[in-house]
Design a protein around this motif. Structure first.
Motif, short mmCIF file in Angstrom:
data_model
loop_
_atom_site.label_atom_id
_atom_site.label_comp_id
_atom_site.label_asym_id
_atom_site.label_seq_id
_atom_site.Cartn_x
_atom_site.Cartn_y
_atom_site.Cartn_z
N LEU A 74 0.85 -1.18 0.00
CA LEU A 74 0.00 0.00 0.00
C LEU A 74 0.89 1.23 0.00
O LEU A 74 1.90 1.27 0.70
N TYR A 107 -12.31 -1.11 1.46
CA TYR A 107 -11.55 -1.30 0.23
C TYR A 107 -12.45 -1.05 -0.97
O TYR A 107 -13.56 -1.59 -1.05
N SER A 134 -3.13 0.56 -3.90
CA SER A 134 -2.31 -0.60 -4.25
C SER A 134 -1.63 -0.40 -5.59
O SER A 134 -1.91 0.56 -6.32
N VAL A 188 -2.59 -6.43 2.94
CA VAL A 188 -2.63 -5.16 3.69
C VAL A 188 -3.13 -5.41 5.11
O VAL A 188 -2.55 -4.90 6.08
#
Length: 106
Positions: free
Chosen positions: A27, A55, A77, A93
């Motif tokens: 990330l 997300y 990402s 993550v």
């Protein structure tokens, strides 16, 4: 396995990357005007990473953003080869953020 937040100064402020236990970047943050802002961003990743609803995938499902409760993007990402690989990226993550240390390179 817990990862590491690497905090760095950039040309126009501060940013951080979250590295998995194997050293891979999972990330990357947005740019912050201040170090305190970047540290708050790290805390926000730690707070929000475990929540699947935070997300957001792109239309192709190959890239994701982690968003705070207010909808603001706190990290993004890389582009993955498939939606399945991107979903695994979200799991990476989660694992990395849980108990991650901060490596302040500013």
């Amino acid at each position: 396995m817990a990862g590491t937040f690497v905090l760095k100064r950039s040309a126009d402020g501060f940013m951080f990357s979250l590295l998995a236990g194997n050293g891979q970047v999972v990330l990357t943050s947005e740019r912050y005007a201040s170090k305190d802002g970047a540290l708050n961003g790290i805390q926000s990743v730690m707070t929000n990473a475990a929540d699947d609803t935070r997300y957001a995938m792109n239309d192709a499902g190959t890239h994701f953003s982690l968003r705070a409760a207010n909808g603001q993007v706190i990290g993004s990402s890389e582009t993955y080869s498939s939606p399945a690989a991107a979903r695994e990226g979200t799991q990476a993550v989660k694992r990395a953020a849980d108990g991650a240390q901060i490596d302040d390179q500013t």
